[in-house]
Design a protein around this motif. Structure first.
Motif, mmCIF file in Angstrom:
data_model
loop_
_atom_site.group_PDB
_atom_site.id
_atom_site.type_symbol
_atom_site.label_atom_id
_atom_site.label_comp_id
_atom_site.label_asym_id
_atom_site.label_seq_id
_atom_site.Cartn_x
_atom_site.Cartn_y
_atom_site.Cartn_z
ATOM 1 N N SER A 96 31.671 3.676 22.762
ATOM 2 C CA SER A 96 32.675 2.840 22.099
ATOM 3 C C SER A 96 32.322 2.714 20.618
ATOM 4 C CB SER A 96 32.728 1.461 22.749
ATOM 5 O OG SER A 96 31.563 0.727 22.422
ATOM 6 N N ALA A 97 33.292 2.343 19.812
ATOM 7 C CA ALA A 97 33.072 2.209 18.378
ATOM 8 C C ALA A 97 32.015 1.146 18.080
ATOM 9 C CB ALA A 97 34.383 1.861 17.684
ATOM 10 N N ALA A 98 32.058 0.039 18.833
ATOM 11 C CA ALA A 98 31.077 -1.022 18.611
ATOM 12 C C ALA A 98 29.671 -0.544 18.951
ATOM 13 C CB ALA A 98 31.439 -2.246 19.441
ATOM 14 N N ALA A 99 29.542 0.193 20.047
ATOM 15 C CA ALA A 99 28.227 0.706 20.442
ATOM 16 C C ALA A 99 27.719 1.730 19.428
ATOM 17 C CB ALA A 99 28.303 1.317 21.831
ATOM 18 N N ALA A 100 28.629 2.578 18.935
ATOM 19 C CA ALA A 100 28.245 3.570 17.929
ATOM 20 C C ALA A 100 27.790 2.882 16.647
ATOM 21 C CB ALA A 100 29.408 4.515 17.640
ATOM 22 N N PHE A 101 28.514 1.843 16.242
ATOM 23 C CA PHE A 101 28.155 1.095 15.038
ATOM 24 C C PHE A 101 26.782 0.453 15.204
ATOM 25 C CE2 PHE A 101 28.251 -2.805 12.465
ATOM 26 C CZ PHE A 101 28.490 -2.238 11.220
ATOM 27 N N THR A 102 26.534 -0.148 16.351
ATOM 28 C CA THR A 102 25.243 -0.778 16.626
ATOM 29 C C THR A 102 24.123 0.250 16.585
ATOM 30 O OG1 THR A 102 26.320 -2.447 17.986
ATOM 31 C CG2 THR A 102 23.957 -2.158 18.296
ATOM 32 N N ARG A 103 24.348 1.409 17.202
ATOM 33 C CA ARG A 103 23.321 2.455 17.223
ATOM 34 C C ARG A 103 23.024 2.964 15.823
ATOM 35 N NH1 ARG A 103 23.829 7.477 16.804
ATOM 36 N NH2 ARG A 103 26.030 7.519 17.343
ATOM 37 N N VAL A 104 24.058 3.199 15.029
ATOM 38 C CA VAL A 104 23.863 3.687 13.662
ATOM 39 C C VAL A 104 23.119 2.631 12.836
ATOM 40 C CG1 VAL A 104 25.065 4.303 11.529
ATOM 41 C CG2 VAL A 104 25.811 5.267 13.697
#
Length: 115
Positions: free
Chosen positions: A7-15
């Motif tokens: 998800s976009a939120a998970a990708a943002f958190t990972r980055v």
């Protein structure tokens, strides 16, 4: 086995986490490098102090001093002159830099030039 798209939120958190990890690693490397330089400087100061207290001669070798004088002369920088009356070199005042294209760009001269 296929995983679901992130998800976009998970990708943002990972980055964001990756960026923080990288920043911490870089900061740690910089701190280690700084501490290494400080330790080298401490050792150089100790060696210089031992050299002075032992009544050592010239700290800078004459070949290196000559190379420094040639470099300063070539760059138009002031060259220190040894003064036997003083304990160290005397640095003459810096010469003003001159250039071939010194022009007067004052407002009055620009406004009053013939057209």
């Amino acid at each position: 086995m296929r995983s679901e798209p992130e998800s976009a939120a998970a990708a943002f958190t990972r980055v964001g986490q990756d960026a923080v990890t990288y920043a911490r690693r870089v900061a740690g490397t910089a701190l280690a490098r700084t501490e290494h330089h400080r330790e080298e400087n401490r050792e150089l100061l100790k060696a210089y102090g031992r050299h002075r207290s032992a009544g050592g001669g010239e700290v800078t070798p004459s070949a290196l001093r000559g190379a420094a004088q040639r470099f300063r002369t070539a760059c138009g920088l002031p060259v220190p002159v040894e003064d036997p009356a003083r304990s160290g070199p005397v640095v003459p005042p810096a010469r003003p830099q001159t250039s071939d294209d010194e022009e007067d760009f004052s407002q009055l001269r620009i406004l009053n030039r013939p057209t």
